[in-house]
Design a protein around this motif. Structure first.
Motif, mmCIF file in Angstrom:
data_model
loop_
_atom_site.group_PDB
_atom_site.id
_atom_site.type_symbol
_atom_site.label_atom_id
_atom_site.label_comp_id
_atom_site.label_asym_id
_atom_site.label_seq_id
_atom_site.Cartn_x
_atom_site.Cartn_y
_atom_site.Cartn_z
ATOM 1 N N GLU A 72 -41.291 -3.177 53.098
ATOM 2 C CA GLU A 72 -40.350 -3.513 52.032
ATOM 3 C C GLU A 72 -40.454 -2.511 50.885
ATOM 4 O O GLU A 72 -39.431 -2.050 50.348
ATOM 5 N N THR A 107 -34.697 4.020 48.631
ATOM 6 C CA THR A 107 -33.288 3.767 48.344
ATOM 7 C C THR A 107 -33.015 3.813 46.839
ATOM 8 O O THR A 107 -32.126 4.539 46.382
ATOM 9 N N VAL A 108 -33.800 3.069 46.057
ATOM 10 C CA VAL A 108 -33.488 2.944 44.626
ATOM 11 C C VAL A 108 -33.773 4.230 43.861
ATOM 12 O O VAL A 108 -33.219 4.433 42.770
ATOM 13 N N TRP A 159 -36.170 8.222 53.217
ATOM 14 C CA TRP A 159 -35.625 6.983 53.783
ATOM 15 C C TRP A 159 -35.557 7.071 55.294
ATOM 16 O O TRP A 159 -35.919 6.120 55.995
ATOM 17 N N THR A 186 -43.899 6.477 50.485
ATOM 18 C CA THR A 186 -43.558 5.829 49.213
ATOM 19 C C THR A 186 -44.135 6.621 48.048
ATOM 20 O O THR A 186 -43.473 6.813 47.018
ATOM 21 N N LEU A 192 -43.705 0.032 43.351
ATOM 22 C CA LEU A 192 -43.591 -0.156 44.796
ATOM 23 C C LEU A 192 -44.666 0.662 45.521
ATOM 24 O O LEU A 192 -45.288 0.186 46.485
ATOM 25 N N GLN A 197 -37.363 0.058 49.975
ATOM 26 C CA GLN A 197 -36.758 -0.131 48.659
ATOM 27 C C GLN A 197 -36.928 1.119 47.798
ATOM 28 O O GLN A 197 -35.972 1.583 47.154
#
Length: 409
Positions: A340, A347-348, A368, A248, A290, A344
């Protein structure tokens, strides 16, 4: 004060000291990560650099020759390694878990031998998952006595790190059906390691098959599975969470750089320069939040894990039992939050990058793919159920697994 019964000690390291040692190595590991991903090149050199830097001794107390790190510090560093290369970070999962097991074990000449092996750079890989649809309730890998040693026969899958290893940590049953872990020399007759991992992510972790055909195991290298350290399953799971948090963070890093490098924006965008477009900046801000949430969840959960280790050091069985319940809840919460966040964010981030973001030159899809692969271990839907059962019915979350150490598939 009574004599300590294990080699586990309270941490004495400072995180900045540890970063000064390991961050330069992590930076070296990060170089070439894209090329290794594209061409599926196994990072033997990178793993060796980390072994030589003694990452495998990070939890060994300073008085015994290690770095004296806490669990929280260990997983912070694993997160940073995961940001550099999540494949390399994943390779360390089995080794670090077995080091933790030997530190928790009662002091003995055999344990001292293992600590010396760790300090000398011997590396542990392996896997517990049965091939051919076997389960922990139906372990088909067998140990049989053969004079002064034992012979191991069976097959495993998800043998992460095996191609880099000197030793393989294997779960089997003895003739009485007792689950037993065997440490097997990797470079001997009867051991066959196959690179047949077909996953779309984590492609260079050597997570393929391992087949054992009457492989020799010394008696001193057998340990009852029920005597493995009590937070073993939590350690394995938190290793994955640290790497997911690292992915992340890497998504934020690479997304920010890709946005800065965008040469043009859409006609209906809000600024001529993409990096000035408020909506695209909002996307990067979301990815940042995130990543922050993932890091915070990891930091909180690993502090609770340290409390379990502290209870073990103190010899307080009742406190350890209570801390284990708290740690299961904390790690389960962290798993749900971090998965999560990782899925997320990975992807975003593409919403800020336009068509150029899907270039195979950038290979941003690797974040991803790697996150989705790691998130598929120990599915979160089951963990959500376990957590809900604890909240509503006070169901003991430590009883949800097939082995006392909490190892789930």
């Amino acid at each position: 004060m009574s004599e300590p019964t294990s080699s586990l000690q309270y941490a004495t390291a400072e995180i900045e000291e540890l970063r000064q040692v390991f961050q330069p190595v992590f930076d070296q590991v990060g170089k070439g990560n894209l090329d290794r991903e594209k061409d599926r090149v196994f990072p033997h050199e990178q793993v060796r650099r980390l072994i030589d830097a003694q990452l495998g001794a990070i939890r060994i107390p300073r008085s015994l020759g290690g770095f004296g790190a806490s669990l929280q510090q260990t997983f912070q560093l694993l997160r940073e390694l995961g940001a550099a290369d999540p494949n390399v970070a994943h390779v360390w999962r089995n080794h670090l878990a077995f080091v933790e097991d030997r530190l928790n074990a009662p002091r003995s000449p055999a344990t001292e031998v293992w600590i010396k092996r760790f300090l000398s750079g011997e590396f542990v890989g392996g896997g517990w998952t049965e091939a051919n649809n076997g389960t922990y309730a139906d372990i088909r890998t067998k140990l049989v006595p053969a004079g002064d040693h034992w012979l191991l026969t069976g097959a495993k899958f998800y043998a992460t790190g095996s191609l880099y290893a000197d030793w393989l940590d294997v779960l089997a049953v003895n003739p009485e059906g007792v689950p037993t872990t065997a440490l097997v020399k990797a470079d001997q007759p009867g051991v066959s390691l196959t690179d047949d991992w077909t996953g779309f992510g984590q492609k260079t972790t050597a997570s393929g098959s391992a087949t054992y055909t009457q492989a020799r195991v010394e008696s001193a290298n057998l340990f009852p599975a029920t005597e493995r350290f009590a937070y073993q399953g939590l350690f394995y799971q938190t290793s994955l969470l640290a790497i997911l948090a690292g992915i992340t963070q890497a998504t934020l890093r690479d997304g920010r750089e890709a946005l800065l490098n965008r040469k043009r924006n859409y006609g209906h965008g809000l600024a001529e320069r993409a990096a000035d477009d408020p909506q695209l900046l909002q996307v990067i801000g979301k990815v940042s939040a995130l990543a922050y949430g993932a890091d915070s969840a990891l930091f909180t959960a690993t502090a609770v894990l340290d409390e379990v280790a502290h209870a073990h050091i103190a010899g307080d069985a009742e406190a350890k039992k209570q801390r284990l319940v708290e740690a299961h809840v904390a790690v389960t919460n962290a798993q749900i939050v971090i998965i999560e966040a990782a899925l997320q964010a990975t992807t975003v981030v593409f919403d800020a990058l336009g068509s150029s973001g899907v270039s195979e030159t950038l290979l941003l899809d690797r974040h991803w793919r790697n996150a989705r692969t790691l998130a598929s271990h120990n599915p979160r839907v089951y963990k959500e159920r376990i957590l809900g059962d604890w909240h509503v019915n006070q169901a003991d979350p430590t009883k949800a697994y097939g082995l006392p150490a909490g190892q789930s598939e």
